[in-house]
Write a protein that holds these residues in place. Structure first.
Motif: not given
Length: 133
Positions: A44-51
């Motif tokens: 995945s992407k970092s921003k999605y993991v963060s969310q």
């Protein structure tokens, strides 16, 4: 997370992948482990993991990572056979902390005890078991 394109099903699947990595990957105990590394490991992407971490687990990435690292540190502090000769600093480094002070702070916030207090109680508990065995 306004404007996020993640639907509930995708969030749930990503949360499961995140948990799988956190529960089973020894890589989380390396000093350089980051949200970018977790994103790579989950595809995945970092921003999605963060969310997903924020929305699903109610904390940020560093808090989640520290929970798992401190849990492992507690396991090691209780495992005298394999880790009894290790210093607290060695255990801290072994679970991915750069500094003992950062480890101590995370340990207290997760357990309510300092690492040495925890270790002392674990030794007392172990001594009590062997005395009754």
């Amino acid at each position: 997370y306004q404007g996020s394109t993640l639907d509930d099903e995708t969030k749930k699947a990503l949360a499961e992948k995140i948990l799988e990595v956190m529960k089973s990957s020894p890589e989380i105990y390396t000093i350089g482990f980051s949200i970018a590394t977790l994103a790579d490991m989950t595809g995945s992407k970092s921003k999605y993991v963060s969310q997903v971490v924020n929305e699903t687990f109610g904390c940020n990435f560093n808090v989640l990572l520290n929970r798992y690292r401190i849990n492992e540190a507690c396991r090691r502090l209780n495992d005298f056979e394999n880790y009894g000769q290790f210093t607290i600093a060695a255990i801290a480094e072994g679970v991915g902390f750069k500094s003992v002070s950062g480890f101590r702070s995370a340990f207290v916030s997760n357990t309510g005890l300092t690492p040495s207090e925890y270790q002392h109680l674990a030794r007392q508990k172990a001594a009590g078991k062997s005395a009754t065995a």
